[in-house]
Scaffold this motif. Structure first.
Motif, PDB file in Angstrom:
ATOM      1  N   VAL A  44      10.384  12.066   3.878  1.00  0.00           N
ATOM      2  CA  VAL A  44      11.549  12.540   4.631  1.00  0.00           C
ATOM      3  C   VAL A  44      12.588  11.425   4.761  1.00  0.00           C
ATOM      4  O   VAL A  44      13.792  11.635   4.553  1.00  0.00           O
ATOM      5  N   ILE A  45      12.113  10.238   5.065  1.00  0.00           N
ATOM      6  CA  ILE A  45      13.039   9.115   5.239  1.00  0.00           C
ATOM      7  C   ILE A  45      13.723   8.772   3.913  1.00  0.00           C
ATOM      8  O   ILE A  45      14.938   8.555   3.852  1.00  0.00           O
ATOM      9  N   ALA A  46      12.931   8.743   2.844  1.00  0.00           N
ATOM     10  CA  ALA A  46      13.508   8.417   1.531  1.00  0.00           C
ATOM     11  C   ALA A  46      14.510   9.487   1.102  1.00  0.00           C
ATOM     12  O   ALA A  46      15.562   9.180   0.519  1.00  0.00           O
ATOM     13  N   LEU A  97       1.645   9.537   6.572  1.00  0.00           N
ATOM     14  CA  LEU A  97       2.609   8.503   6.229  1.00  0.00           C
ATOM     15  C   LEU A  97       3.401   8.929   5.000  1.00  0.00           C
ATOM     16  O   LEU A  97       4.609   8.678   4.902  1.00  0.00           O
ATOM     17  N   ALA A  98       2.713   9.588   4.065  1.00  0.00           N
ATOM     18  CA  ALA A  98       3.394  10.042   2.847  1.00  0.00           C
ATOM     19  C   ALA A  98       4.543  10.991   3.197  1.00  0.00           C
ATOM     20  O   ALA A  98       5.639  10.900   2.635  1.00  0.00           O
ATOM     21  N   ARG A 119      13.157   0.978   6.468  1.00  0.00           N
ATOM     22  CA  ARG A 119      13.068   1.747   7.721  1.00  0.00           C
ATOM     23  C   ARG A 119      11.607   1.879   8.152  1.00  0.00           C
ATOM     24  O   ARG A 119      11.289   1.788   9.342  1.00  0.00           O
ATOM     25  N   VAL A 120      10.743   2.113   7.185  1.00  0.00           N
ATOM     26  CA  VAL A 120       9.313   2.215   7.499  1.00  0.00           C
ATOM     27  C   VAL A 120       8.826   0.909   8.126  1.00  0.00           C
ATOM     28  O   VAL A 120       8.099   0.899   9.113  1.00  0.00           O
ATOM     29  N   ARG A 175       0.833  -1.213   0.000  1.00  0.00           N
ATOM     30  CA  ARG A 175       0.000   0.000   0.000  1.00  0.00           C
ATOM     31  C   ARG A 175       0.867   1.261   0.000  1.00  0.00           C
ATOM     32  O   ARG A 175       0.563   2.248  -0.687  1.00  0.00           O
ATOM     33  N   VAL A 176       1.932   1.232   0.781  1.00  0.00           N
ATOM     34  CA  VAL A 176       2.833   2.397   0.826  1.00  0.00           C
ATOM     35  C   VAL A 176       3.367   2.683  -0.571  1.00  0.00           C
ATOM     36  O   VAL A 176       3.359   3.834  -1.042  1.00  0.00           O
ATOM     37  N   LEU A 177       3.799   1.633  -1.248  1.00  0.00           N
ATOM     38  CA  LEU A 177       4.348   1.819  -2.598  1.00  0.00           C
ATOM     39  C   LEU A 177       3.277   2.249  -3.589  1.00  0.00           C
ATOM     40  O   LEU A 177       3.489   3.148  -4.407  1.00  0.00           O
TER      41      LEU A 177
END
Lengths: 247, 187
Positions: free
Chosen positions: B69-71, B63-64, B48-49, B12-14
């Motif tokens: 930020v992490i990416a 979440l987006a 990491r997520v 789902r995140v992707l």
């Protein structure tokens, strides 16, 4: 990012997440909103699967809660290292005259084994190097195959791609003779994979060299005692390679 | 789904955010990172997520936004590593790990504050190794770190192992103290 059993990578991930300032989150939300829909190309389903498989392979489901003993971990790593070394030695003997292949695989294995504190990560690094190599060669082969569909070179390139895919899928062992008889070493392979004058046979040999490294290690990871993470990382990398070949 | 460690959460995140985040990175790092390196950044961010999903505070952002930020941090690290061909200097590492949130006037989470305290209490070389590892988002090759710290690779290995152990113990002690404090307050 691999789990080495001591929970460090979970700490790193949590630090990374919680060390984000509110201002950064707000800026990110604004930046995302400014991306035009037309520019945001969806990630292909196959690539999504590869990403997810790679993540699951690198992070065991029990990450964060696992408490494997350090002695157990070291033993597993040593067994994995010995398994790789044994298999590589076997490959060297089996492949005999094809010492350029054996040399590359040996080098790769040495690289994996050179860091005894994190063989899984080193394994993945080696696999990424191999993947990048094969990606260049496969890209060049694909260009040749599409440039002039009826030419002998295009036919040779298509055949090389087909054989590579079969090798990656495990339907057949890699065989340099099938796509050419060039004897190549690592340095020559690097040059040829990015040279516009390389022939399909040379490119195929480069790609096959990389595929060999992956398929060769597949036999290794099937051995008992090999780190589950190494096994999973290898499967993930093979999947990426397959996607590259089918693209 | 992510918090429950359901793999469908990753998909789902992707599916929901991957395209935009990937586009953003391609635009921001155009001419610096190639497509494969952007893929690597997305892949690292996804890991990491997955690992730290339970640490997201959705009251602070979507979440987006977190994923972005992490990416972006992962992409920066890949860029920096490619440029230097080595690790970051200790000085820049100290800067990177300094409490950015506190500087911005936004209080870090309690866990983060405790984590930093525990890091600060480590012996100097242990602290230096762990800070470098944190800035690298994992583990810095011991050889590189040995040169930077003016020590041997073996010393780095030992400092890393002892530092992680000491940090883990310190975090557990703080957690126990916190629980006891809460219990006594409740009583």
């Amino acid at each position: 990012m691999k789990d080495h059993g001591d929970g460090w990578d979970d700490l790193v991930a949590r630090w990374e997440v919680e060390n984000v300032a509110d201002a950064e989150l707000r800026a990110a939300a604004r930046a995302l909103a400014e991306v035009p829909d037309a520019v945001a190309e969806p990630i292909p389903a196959a690539a999504q699967s590869a990403f997810v498989a790679g993540t699951l392979a690198s992070v065991p489901p029990s990450a964060g809660t696992r408490r494997t003993s350090r002695v157990g971990q070291r033993l597993t790593r040593n067994v994995a290292g010995l398994a790789v070394l044994t298999a590589v030695t076997t490959l060297v003997v089996l492949w005999g005259g094809r010492d350029s292949f054996a040399t590359l695989d040996y080098r790769t294995a040495i690289m994996i084994l050179s860091r005894d504190d994190q063989p899984s990560r080193q394994y993945q690094s080696a696999a990424v190097i191999v993947y990048r190599q094969v990606q260049r060669a496969v890209g060049a082969l694909r260009d040749i195959a599409r440039r002039d569909v009826d030419s002998a070179a295009a036919n040779e390139a298509r055949e090389a791609l087909r054989l590579l895919l079969a090798a990656v899928d495990g339907a057949m062992p890699p065989s340099l003779g099938s796509v050419g008889d060039a004897r190549i070493d690592l340095d020559a392979a690097m040059r040829r994979s990015s040279s516009p004058t390389s022939t399909p046979a040379q490119l195929g040999a480069v790609a096959e060299l990389a595929a060999f490294a992956m398929v060769g290690v597949r036999a290794v990871v099937g051995m008992p005692g090999v780190d589950e993470q190494v096994r999973a990382a290898q499967a993930s990398c093979r999947q990426r390679l397959r996607i590259e070949l089918l693209r | 789904m992510l918090v429950a460690h359901d793999a469908r959460g990753l998909e789902r995140v992707l599916a929901d955010h991957g395209a935009r985040v990937s586009s953003l990175l391609r635009r921001e790092f155009r001419g610096v990172l190639d497509a494969l390196q952007v893929d690597d950044a997305i892949s690292q961010a996804l890991q990491r997520v997955w690992r730290a999903a339970s640490s997201f505070d959705f009251a602070r952002g979507s979440l987006a936004a977190w994923f972005t930020v992490i990416a972006r941090n992962c992409a920066r690290r890949i860029r920096d590593q490619a440029r230097r061909g080595t690790t970051e200097s200790l000085a820049s590492v100290e800067g990177a790990v300094a409490p950015r949130a506190a500087e911005a006037g936004e209080g870090p989470s309690r866990w983060l504050a405790v984590f930093r305290q525990c890091i600060d209490e480590l012996q100097p070389q242990q602290r230096a190794v762990l800070l470098a590892d944190l800035a690298a988002g994992g583990t810095v090759p011991a050889g590189e770190l040995a040169v930077r710290l003016g020590t041997t690779a073996n010393s780095v290995y030992v400092s890393r192992a002892n530092g992680r152990k000491a940090l883990r113990i310190a975090l557990q002690q703080r957690e126990r103290q916190s629980q006891e404090k809460h219990r006594s307050e409740d009583a």
